[in-house]
Design a protein around this motif. Structure first.
Motif, PDB file in Angstrom:
ATOM      1  N   GLY A   1       0.779  -1.221   0.000  1.00  0.00           N
ATOM      2  CA  GLY A   1       0.000   0.000   0.000  1.00  0.00           C
ATOM      3  C   GLY A   1       0.807   1.265   0.000  1.00  0.00           C
ATOM      4  O   GLY A   1       0.277   2.344  -0.250  1.00  0.00           O
TER       5      GLY A   1
ATOM      6  N   LEU B   1      -2.263  -3.363  -1.485  1.00  0.00           N
ATOM      7  CA  LEU B   1      -3.163  -3.616  -0.367  1.00  0.00           C
ATOM      8  C   LEU B   1      -3.926  -2.339  -0.038  1.00  0.00           C
ATOM      9  O   LEU B   1      -3.326  -1.285   0.185  1.00  0.00           O
ATOM     10  CB  LEU B   1      -2.348  -4.064   0.852  1.00  0.00           C
TER      11      LEU B   1
ATOM     12  N   LEU C   1      -3.082   1.037   6.889  1.00  0.00           N
ATOM     13  CA  LEU C   1      -4.054   0.323   6.071  1.00  0.00           C
ATOM     14  C   LEU C   1      -5.430   0.967   6.133  1.00  0.00           C
ATOM     15  O   LEU C   1      -6.138   1.029   5.128  1.00  0.00           O
ATOM     16  CB  LEU C   1      -4.136  -1.138   6.526  1.00  0.00           C
TER      17      LEU C   1
END
Length: 443
Positions: free
Chosen positions: A180, A232, A406
């Protein structure tokens, strides 16, 4: 990179600032930039291949054979074939398929060119045929090996330091977008390799440069091909509420309980590995069938798709969070049990990375516990990811960043809770893990 000149006495270490201003270091940066582009393109191609083959053999193939949808028993032949291919690659190709996943996430030596096919094929069999491991460890090995091989093509016998730094740069480029953020990949490699001190910057800067270029390549290829970046990511994360005293108590509970679960997963994997290594190929096929059996049992018991248990969980994290209200407490309990066991079995026999399955199991634990009073959904989700990552990876800084970055802007709100859960899990895992046996004394 320049090295200390030999003299009559012991060579004095060179000043890092002197190295940083040297012409040789600028050349090293240029090489890192040049290497970053083709390595990241190769990594994108590997992820694209896996992303295309997975639905092809799990969804399209049974339909082409005349089935209405994917039969419930389909994971059995899928993972039997995957186990056979992975076992053959590990047993008979040089390099034993790369990194041994039961050892956790560790940086190892740069693979030689002759070892790269074994790493590639073992990882492809693991990821495409639905074993519960991720792509990050094979990507690191392939990136480092390709970078070091490119250096050897230019210079026959390059200095060991140059090969090591550019191999690390290749690893940075290979995982630049997978987690990510290029920065998160840099932290992962920095903490896993134990880099520190004044020389850390000298090694880190070429890696960051290669990682930044790699991220641009991932974005460009993703837009050009329409396949995306394989990064991600979560979408539509619910609003996080400020931490409460009760949630700090839950941070202790989650940290301790996940530490016990993580140590159990690892110990079972190590125990199974001792049996798998005796008869690699048939045992890996058997372990693949066990993973398939766990996925089928979960699907039949809950009515949920078997893919909740299969694969690494990288792409399943977002649907799990968005549709968490569709999972009953019983379904979540069975998901944690079956995914955790499948993760342990895959660690013992296949080849791949431990990060994404750890994140998924931790997320499921957090969502499960959020059904109890005093724990909000987002806080439980983030603490579960961080605590299980710390238990399985033993990288506390990366574990905090994985959980908080995240979930985007909401990560800052729950970060204090994640830090407590990660620290508790990390320390508890150290206490629960027996120390390594001392090496025998040499005569």
């Amino acid at each position: 990179m320049p090295v200390a000149e030999a003299g009559s006495g012991a060579a004095s270490p060179l000043d890092p600032q002197t190295l940083l201003r040297s012409r040789e270091y600028l050349v090293l940066l240029a090489l890192a930039a040049l290497i970053g582009a083709p390595v990241s393109a190769a990594a994108f191609g590997f992820l694209a291949l896996v992303g295309e083959v997975q639905p092809l053999i799990y969804t399209d193939l049974p339909e082409a054979l005349g089935f209405e949808g994917t039969p419930v028993w389909w994971p059995l032949p899928l993972l039997a074939v995957g186990g056979l291919l992975a076992g053959l690659a590990i047993q008979y190709l040089p390099g034993q398929g790369g990194h041994e996943p039961t050892a956790g996430f560790k940086t190892t030596r740069v693979p030689t060119p002759i070892e790269l096919p074994g790493v590639f094929l073992a990882a492809l069999a693991t990821l495409c045929f639905a074993a519960v491991l991720g792509p990050e460890a094979p990507l690191l090995a392939l990136g480092a090996g390709l970078a070091a091989g490119a250096v050897r093509m230019v210079k026959r016998d390059p200095p060991e330091q140059v090969s090591a730094v550019l191999g690390a740069a290749g690893s940075f480029a290979a995982v630049s977008s997978l987690l990510g953020s290029p920065l998160l990949g840099a932290f992962l490699l920095m903490e896993a390799s134990g880099l520190g001190g004044a020389m850390m910057t000298l090694v880190l800067v070429p890696g960051l440069l290669a990682s930044g270029i790699g991220a641009l390549i991932f974005v460009g290829l993703g837009n050009w091909s329409g396949l995306g970046t394989y990064s991600l990511a979560l979408h539509d994360v619910p609003k996080a509420s400020p931490p409460t005293a009760a949630e700090f108590g839950w941070a202790l509970v989650i940290g301790l309980s996940v530490a016990f679960a993580g140590v159990g997963i690892r110990r079972l994997a190590v125990l199974l590995r001792t049996h798998v290594e005796r008869r690699r190929v048939p045992a890996t096929v058997l372990m693949g069938l066990v993973v398939a059996g766990l996925a089928i049992a979960y699907a039949e018991s809950t009515g949920k798709p078997a893919t909740d248990v299969l694969y690494s969980g990288q792409t399943a994290l977002d649907p799990l969070l968005r549709h968490n209200d569709a999972y009953t407490v019983g379904a979540l309990l069975l998901l944690v049990l079956c995914k955790g066991l499948a993760y342990s079995v895959s660690l013992s026999s296949f080849r791949g990375g431990p990060i994404f399955p750890a994140m998924f199991v931790g997320a499921a634990v957090g969502i499960l516990l959020s059904h109890l009073p005093g724990l909000s959904l987002v806080a439980g989700f983030a603490m579960g990811i961080g605590a299980m990552s710390a238990a399985m990876l033993r990288l506390p800084l990366v574990s905090v960043l994985l959980a908080t970055l995240l979930i985007g802007a909401e990560g800052l709100t729950v970060m204090p809770l994640v830090i407590v859960a990660v620290v508790v899990s990390y320390v508890a895992t150290a206490w629960l893990t027996p120390p390594p046996a001392p090496e025998p004394a040499r005569p």
